[in-house]
Design a protein around this motif. Sequence first.
Motif, PDB file in Angstrom:
ATOM      1  N   PRO A  77       0.816  -1.228   0.000  1.00 16.74           N
ATOM      2  CA  PRO A  77       0.000   0.000   0.000  1.00 16.74           C
ATOM      3  C   PRO A  77       0.847   1.274   0.000  1.00 16.74           C
ATOM      4  O   PRO A  77       0.501   2.252  -0.671  1.00 16.74           O
ATOM      5  N   GLU A  78       1.958   1.250   0.751  1.00 19.00           N
ATOM      6  CA  GLU A  78       2.833   2.420   0.757  1.00 19.00           C
ATOM      7  C   GLU A  78       3.535   2.594  -0.582  1.00 19.00           C
ATOM      8  O   GLU A  78       3.695   3.721  -1.079  1.00 19.00           O
ATOM      9  N   LEU A  79       3.937   1.480  -1.189  1.00 21.53           N
ATOM     10  CA  LEU A  79       4.569   1.556  -2.507  1.00 21.53           C
ATOM     11  C   LEU A  79       3.604   2.132  -3.535  1.00 21.53           C
ATOM     12  O   LEU A  79       3.997   2.950  -4.380  1.00 21.53           O
ATOM     13  N   GLU A  80       2.349   1.713  -3.472  1.00 28.77           N
ATOM     14  CA  GLU A  80       1.362   2.237  -4.424  1.00 28.77           C
ATOM     15  C   GLU A  80       1.261   3.757  -4.300  1.00 28.77           C
ATOM     16  O   GLU A  80       1.198   4.476  -5.308  1.00 28.77           O
ATOM     17  N   ARG A  81       1.234   4.240  -3.080  1.00 29.68           N
ATOM     18  CA  ARG A  81       1.169   5.690  -2.838  1.00 29.68           C
ATOM     19  C   ARG A  81       2.398   6.383  -3.422  1.00 29.68           C
ATOM     20  O   ARG A  81       2.305   7.442  -4.054  1.00 29.68           O
ATOM     21  N   CYS A  82       3.566   5.780  -3.216  1.00 28.05           N
ATOM     22  CA  CYS A  82       4.808   6.326  -3.764  1.00 28.05           C
ATOM     23  C   CYS A  82       4.761   6.384  -5.290  1.00 28.05           C
ATOM     24  O   CYS A  82       5.083   7.416  -5.896  1.00 28.05           O
ATOM     25  N   LEU A  83       4.334   5.279  -5.917  1.00 32.49           N
ATOM     26  CA  LEU A  83       4.325   5.216  -7.383  1.00 32.49           C
ATOM     27  C   LEU A  83       3.300   6.168  -7.989  1.00 32.49           C
ATOM     28  O   LEU A  83       3.526   6.741  -9.063  1.00 32.49           O
ATOM     29  N   LEU A  84       2.179   6.356  -7.307  1.00 29.43           N
ATOM     30  CA  LEU A  84       1.191   7.322  -7.798  1.00 29.43           C
ATOM     31  C   LEU A  84       1.772   8.727  -7.812  1.00 29.43           C
ATOM     32  O   LEU A  84       1.505   9.520  -8.728  1.00 29.43           O
ATOM     33  N   SER A  85       2.585   9.049  -6.810  1.00 28.29           N
ATOM     34  CA  SER A  85       3.212  10.374  -6.792  1.00 28.29           C
ATOM     35  C   SER A  85       4.244  10.506  -7.914  1.00 28.29           C
ATOM     36  O   SER A  85       4.479  11.614  -8.410  1.00 28.29           O
ATOM     37  N   LEU A  86       4.834   9.395  -8.318  1.00 30.71           N
ATOM     38  CA  LEU A  86       5.850   9.445  -9.373  1.00 30.71           C
ATOM     39  C   LEU A  86       5.241   9.517 -10.772  1.00 30.71           C
ATOM     40  O   LEU A  86       5.697  10.295 -11.613  1.00 30.71           O
ATOM     41  N   ILE A  87       4.216   8.706 -11.034  1.00 31.40           N
ATOM     42  CA  ILE A  87       3.630   8.761 -12.376  1.00 31.40           C
ATOM     43  C   ILE A  87       2.891  10.077 -12.586  1.00 31.40           C
ATOM     44  O   ILE A  87       2.601  10.461 -13.724  1.00 31.40           O
ATOM     45  N   GLY A  88       2.611  10.781 -11.466  1.00 30.10           N
ATOM     46  CA  GLY A  88       2.004  12.108 -11.569  1.00 30.10           C
ATOM     47  C   GLY A  88       3.000  13.225 -11.794  1.00 30.10           C
ATOM     48  O   GLY A  88       2.607  14.399 -11.872  1.00 30.10           O
ATOM     49  N   GLN A  89       4.280  12.890 -11.913  1.00 32.43           N
ATOM     50  CA  GLN A  89       5.287  13.916 -12.180  1.00 32.43           C
ATOM     51  C   GLN A  89       5.054  14.573 -13.536  1.00 32.43           C
ATOM     52  O   GLN A  89       4.659  13.916 -14.509  1.00 32.43           O
ATOM     53  N   THR A  90       5.343  15.845 -13.611  1.00 32.46           N
ATOM     54  CA  THR A  90       5.186  16.555 -14.876  1.00 32.46           C
ATOM     55  C   THR A  90       6.357  16.313 -15.818  1.00 32.46           C
ATOM     56  O   THR A  90       6.244  16.560 -17.022  1.00 32.46           O
ATOM     57  N   TYR A  91       7.490  15.827 -15.288  1.00 32.29           N
ATOM     58  CA  TYR A  91       8.674  15.662 -16.130  1.00 32.29           C
ATOM     59  C   TYR A  91       8.573  14.372 -16.960  1.00 32.29           C
ATOM     60  O   TYR A  91       8.192  13.322 -16.467  1.00 32.29           O
ATOM     61  N   ARG A  92       8.943  14.487 -18.217  1.00 32.86           N
ATOM     62  CA  ARG A  92       9.033  13.365 -19.125  1.00 32.86           C
ATOM     63  C   ARG A  92      10.237  13.576 -20.051  1.00 32.86           C
ATOM     64  O   ARG A  92      10.580  14.720 -20.314  1.00 32.86           O
ATOM     65  N   PRO A  93      10.882  12.485 -20.539  1.00 27.58           N
ATOM     66  CA  PRO A  93      10.533  11.082 -20.354  1.00 27.58           C
ATOM     67  C   PRO A  93      10.926  10.568 -18.973  1.00 27.58           C
ATOM     68  O   PRO A  93      11.875  11.036 -18.358  1.00 27.58           O
ATOM     69  N   LEU A  94      10.180   9.565 -18.485  1.00 28.59           N
ATOM     70  CA  LEU A  94      10.313   9.066 -17.127  1.00 28.59           C
ATOM     71  C   LEU A  94      10.313   7.543 -17.117  1.00 28.59           C
ATOM     72  O   LEU A  94       9.428   6.912 -17.702  1.00 28.59           O
ATOM     73  N   VAL A  95      11.322   6.964 -16.472  1.00 27.81           N
ATOM     74  CA  VAL A  95      11.392   5.514 -16.271  1.00 27.81           C
ATOM     75  C   VAL A  95      11.525   5.258 -14.776  1.00 27.81           C
ATOM     76  O   VAL A  95      12.425   5.796 -14.121  1.00 27.81           O
TER      77      VAL A  95
END
Length: 257
Positions: A22-40
């Motif tokens: 559950p904590e990882l999901e919260r972390c990843l949601l904050s990352l895929i919401g980043q405005t910077y691209r390209p992102l891996v």
Amino acid sequence: MTPVGGAGLDVIVRIHAIARLPELERCLLSLIGQTYRPLVIHIVTQRFSPDDLATLQRLLDILARLEPDAALCLHNFTEAEPADARSCLINLGFAQLQGRYVYLLDYDDVTTPHGCATLIADLVATGATISFGKVIGAQLTVDGPIIMTRTRQDLYRGGGVTDMFRQNFCPIHSFIVDRSRLPAEALWFDPDRSRDEDYDFQVGDAETEARWAAWRRSAERIAERRATTLVSPRVQRQLGRIPDPALTVARLLETTP
């Protein structure tokens, strides 16, 4: 310097137990919401079982559908040693890097939507190798998928290189590195370090004797590193000193109020 392709951002996320999903999901949601691209995003796990990996992959597949232009890559550390492989997880992530910039964020951390873009803009504007941002500590209550923030406070205080030498006030999730300005071997963490593992990079009950011993070993190695690491002439001049080729970090701290 390290040859890199493009101006992409790689993020390394460590996780050691499937129970913290559950904590990882919260972390990843904050990352895929980043405005910077390209992102891996590289999710690096510590000895996950095939079932654990399958469970995690299902989450990654869902997130990939939410934000298909943010790549999510899964890497599992499988070596038996060291028992606490936190530094090895980062090194495994370093081995996967594709873009110019690298950021580290653990499973129980989050970042703001513009955080990465802001730090990278600073790197571009200044030509610096590393850009730091502010970190706010939070105490959480975790109950299954429900995560509640209890307190928020500024835990990391300091300013300038002397404070950094004295005590690391910029933890690993506070900065982005431009790896085109570094030799490849600089991106490496000491595998034997399981406490304060990021310091070198920048420079019977729950508290068992074994855990205290690990902290003591870490403190001893940091003291040894300070006693043997030379301060560059450039840094000495920035601190208003006449460069001394034999000045170590330890002697600098001894002679600085």
